[in-house]
Design a protein around this motif. Structure first.
Motif, mmCIF file in Angstrom:
data_model
loop_
_atom_site.group_PDB
_atom_site.id
_atom_site.type_symbol
_atom_site.label_atom_id
_atom_site.label_comp_id
_atom_site.label_asym_id
_atom_site.label_seq_id
_atom_site.Cartn_x
_atom_site.Cartn_y
_atom_site.Cartn_z
ATOM 1 N N SER A 240 0.700 -1.310 -0.200
ATOM 2 C CA SER A 240 -0.129 0.035 0.107
ATOM 3 C C SER A 240 1.544 1.162 -0.137
ATOM 4 N N PRO A 241 0.552 2.523 -0.812
ATOM 5 C CA PRO A 241 1.391 3.198 -1.106
ATOM 6 C C PRO A 241 0.935 4.879 0.508
ATOM 7 N N PRO A 242 2.258 5.055 0.797
ATOM 8 C CA PRO A 242 1.989 5.751 2.074
ATOM 9 C C PRO A 242 1.099 7.452 1.520
ATOM 10 N N PRO A 243 0.978 8.111 2.391
ATOM 11 C CA PRO A 243 -0.192 9.142 1.796
ATOM 12 C C PRO A 243 0.513 10.315 1.499
ATOM 13 N N ALA A 244 0.191 11.312 1.037
ATOM 14 C CA ALA A 244 1.380 12.552 -0.175
ATOM 15 C C ALA A 244 1.745 13.459 0.993
ATOM 16 N N TRP A 245 1.405 13.532 2.534
ATOM 17 C CA TRP A 245 1.658 14.003 3.177
ATOM 18 C C TRP A 245 3.150 13.130 3.959
ATOM 19 N N ALA A 246 3.153 11.529 3.303
ATOM 20 C CA ALA A 246 4.491 11.141 4.797
ATOM 21 C C ALA A 246 5.578 11.376 2.993
ATOM 22 N N THR A 247 6.257 13.062 3.363
ATOM 23 C CA THR A 247 7.341 12.524 2.475
ATOM 24 C C THR A 247 8.874 12.500 2.726
ATOM 25 N N ALA A 248 9.680 11.887 1.959
ATOM 26 C CA ALA A 248 11.127 12.017 3.038
ATOM 27 C C ALA A 248 11.391 12.780 3.549
ATOM 28 N N ASP A 249 11.323 14.436 2.800
ATOM 29 C CA ASP A 249 11.791 15.310 4.173
ATOM 30 C C ASP A 249 11.526 15.448 5.730
ATOM 31 N N ALA A 250 10.336 15.393 5.464
ATOM 32 C CA ALA A 250 9.438 14.672 6.857
ATOM 33 C C ALA A 250 10.191 13.403 7.788
ATOM 34 N N LEU A 251 10.642 12.343 7.220
ATOM 35 C CA LEU A 251 11.208 11.232 7.653
ATOM 36 C C LEU A 251 12.540 11.887 7.787
ATOM 37 N N ALA A 252 13.125 12.473 6.618
ATOM 38 C CA ALA A 252 14.774 12.848 7.574
ATOM 39 C C ALA A 252 14.928 13.288 8.410
ATOM 40 N N GLN A 253 13.573 14.528 8.749
ATOM 41 C CA GLN A 253 13.211 15.610 10.011
ATOM 42 C C GLN A 253 13.283 14.978 11.494
ATOM 43 N N ALA A 254 12.332 13.893 10.647
ATOM 44 C CA ALA A 254 12.294 13.144 12.053
ATOM 45 C C ALA A 254 12.989 12.206 12.393
ATOM 46 N N VAL A 255 14.253 11.335 11.562
ATOM 47 C CA VAL A 255 16.120 10.267 11.879
ATOM 48 C C VAL A 255 16.578 11.457 12.293
ATOM 49 N N GLN A 256 16.291 12.966 12.315
ATOM 50 C CA GLN A 256 17.783 13.713 12.587
ATOM 51 C C GLN A 256 17.368 13.963 13.920
ATOM 52 N N HIS A 257 15.707 14.412 14.821
ATOM 53 C CA HIS A 257 15.780 14.687 15.491
ATOM 54 C C HIS A 257 15.923 13.348 16.544
ATOM 55 N N ALA A 258 15.190 11.767 16.077
ATOM 56 C CA ALA A 258 14.714 10.890 16.844
ATOM 57 C C ALA A 258 16.919 10.217 17.252
ATOM 58 N N ALA A 259 17.940 10.623 16.260
ATOM 59 C CA ALA A 259 18.919 10.283 16.817
ATOM 60 C C ALA A 259 19.796 11.115 17.604
ATOM 61 N N ALA A 260 19.166 11.821 17.882
ATOM 62 C CA ALA A 260 19.796 13.038 18.560
ATOM 63 C C ALA A 260 19.406 13.366 20.458
ATOM 64 N N VAL A 261 18.104 12.812 20.428
ATOM 65 C CA VAL A 261 17.736 12.427 21.407
ATOM 66 C C VAL A 261 17.149 11.790 22.660
ATOM 67 N N VAL A 262 17.491 9.979 21.591
ATOM 68 C CA VAL A 262 17.576 9.436 22.717
ATOM 69 C C VAL A 262 18.789 8.612 23.568
ATOM 70 N N THR A 263 18.738 8.234 23.980
ATOM 71 C CA THR A 263 19.898 8.058 25.461
ATOM 72 C C THR A 263 19.999 6.339 26.169
ATOM 73 N N ALA A 264 20.917 5.641 25.947
ATOM 74 C CA ALA A 264 20.569 4.752 27.152
ATOM 75 C C ALA A 264 21.826 4.392 28.087
ATOM 76 N N GLU A 265 21.161 4.236 29.046
ATOM 77 C CA GLU A 265 22.136 4.716 30.819
ATOM 78 C C GLU A 265 22.382 2.731 31.249
ATOM 79 N N VAL A 266 23.246 2.888 31.918
ATOM 80 C CA VAL A 266 24.590 2.096 32.063
ATOM 81 C C VAL A 266 24.084 2.548 33.893
ATOM 82 N N LYS A 267 23.385 2.144 34.903
ATOM 83 C CA LYS A 267 22.798 2.986 35.702
ATOM 84 C C LYS A 267 24.138 2.567 37.002
ATOM 85 N N PRO A 268 24.015 1.063 37.153
ATOM 86 C CA PRO A 268 25.435 0.543 38.167
ATOM 87 C C PRO A 268 26.526 1.961 38.118
ATOM 88 N N LEU A 269 26.618 1.857 36.408
ATOM 89 C CA LEU A 269 28.129 2.991 36.768
ATOM 90 C C LEU A 269 27.431 4.740 36.205
#
Length: 439
Positions: A240-269
């Protein structure tokens, strides 16, 4: 080797070797398989290894590691190529219309854990490694500068300028947490893409699904980074094709944001990790610089590699192994030592760092994909098995059965692996592969 050549069953042995495709470490099996008519109980066909050379059947090892078996790794690499490419242009059960869906090639890197020797090229000119006019001297007396123009095969590439300053603990902990970082990245990506389009994540599923295929690659310094294909589909997946508003530019913005905000913690250290700042996001096109063939080949290439480029081993490190005696680079030895030291801490037991010390802490799957990205490796292997069976029936090696009326009883037992030194030489001559024997 002369003894094998003079055996009366040499031709059958050579036939087995050819059927393994040049496998460097074939599996040896004892056993038999029998086909019975379910209605009458009549034996239709029996195969036993008792008449085979040395009484065993040799089958490919099917490893993905090129360092262990280039032949089997080549098949794995080809399958991965087909899997990734099918998700970009269709085929293998994926409709051709998927080629019109927005698609990105994303590289997520690791942060810095200290200055290392590197090779930088600009406009065809090799630049100095770390040229600094006001270079500082570290607490260990090492000037943090290098003016050498490293060649591509320079063994110093990836080595720290000062090993005593390098954060070895951070490097192996990042490797161990990178699968969790990727999982959190995919979740954050969906949340951000939904918010950019004024939707909740639940509502987004009714309009768009996000599919991916990724592979992990080791950098020379010993940390992994991920290459990923990320594609937008409609709610029913690639059909099934994505809707017209689901663009590569919007996906790129979401990728850049997600890569910058996610973290993972080693709590004991009390240590938190995130992706490095060198994020690369490019659109995949059918006729541009980044084609579907180039992307599929790039991902497939790294699907058969591991940490060998760092100078470590391709087998597990045992607790009683003498690290100083291992034939590995000093940088890799320090990374392994960090895994063994941290792995002994009870608070870090879940990371299994000692178990994955030979992988420098990384314990995830090298190549993964979302469920609806494309076909699966299992389906590709099953298709190859059906082809081989059909060929065997056509040439009379197997009888033609109605599979719904036949009962198959098989019994197999592991009997060893690899070649003797003489068999390895003969196998290499027969299949045109390298003659590295596994005794």
């Amino acid at each position: 080797m002369i003894h094998r050549l003079n055996q009366p069953d040499y031709d059958r042995w050579a036939s087995q070797i050819k059927r393994t495709g040049g496998c460097r470490q074939p599996i040896h099996l004892h056993g038999k398989v029998e086909h019975y008519d379910q209605a009458t109980g009549h034996l239709l066909h029996r195969y036993s290894t008792t008449t085979e050379p040395n009484g065993v059947l040799r089958v490919p090892c099917k490893t993905r590691r090129a360092s262990r078996c280039p032949a089997c790794a080549g098949i794995y690499r080809a399958d991965t190529y087909q899997l990734v490419r099918a998700g970009l242009i269709g085929g293998k059960g994926v409709p051709d219309t998927v080629s019109a869906h927005p698609c990105l090639f994303v590289t997520l890197t690791a942060p810095s854990f200290g200055a290392v020797h590197s090779r930088r090229v600009k406009n065809g000119t090799i630049l100095p490694c770390h040229a600094r006019r006001d270079a500082q001297t570290c607490p260990h007396g090492q000037v943090m500068s290098c003016t050498d123009r490293h060649s591509a095969d320079d063994p110093r590439l990836g080595e720290p300028l000062c090993p005593d300053c390098y954060d070895y603990d951070g490097s192996v902990l990042f490797n161990a947490l990178s699968p969790e970082l990727w999982r959190r990245f995919t979740l954050a990506l969906r949340r951000r893409f939904a918010r950019l389009n004024g939707l909740t994540v639940k509502a987004l599923r009714e309009h768009v699904s996000i599919a991916f295929a990724k592979v992990a690659e080791y950098q020379r310094r010993g940390v992994v980074h991920f290459h990923a294909v990320i594609r937008l589909d409609g709610p029913d997946g690639p059909s099934s094709p994505p809707p017209a508003w689901a663009t590569a530019d919007a996906l790129a913005q979401a990728v850049q944001h997600a890569a910058a905000v996610v973290t993972a913690e080693v709590k004991p250290l009390s240590r938190a990790f995130q992706w490095g700042t060198q994020l690369d996001v490019r659109r995949i096109t059918m006729d541009g610089d980044l084609t579907e063939q180039a992307v599929a080949a790039y991902i497939a290439k790294y699907a058969t590699k591991a940490a060998e480029c760092v100078g470590t081993l391709d087998r597990r490190i045992q607790p009683l192994d003498n690290l100083d005696a291992l034939p590995i680079r000093d940088h890799a030895r320090r990374l392994i030592a960090a895994c063994m030291r941290l792995g002994s801490q009870s608070g870090l037991a879940d990371l299994r760092l000692a178990h994955w010390a030979h992988m420098l802490g990384f314990r995830g799957h090298f190549s993964t994909k979302s469920r609806r990205y494309s076909t699966t490796l299992g389906e590709l292997r099953a298709a190859r098995e059906r082809f081989v069976r059909t060929e065997a029936v056509t040439h009379g090696r197997l009888p033609l059965f109605d599979e719904d009326t036949v009962l198959v009883i098989a019994h197999w037992q592991y009997a060893g692996q690899g070649h003797s030194a003489g068999d390895a030489l003969l196998a290499a001559a027969i299949t045109g592969t390298t003659s590295r024997g596994h005794l």
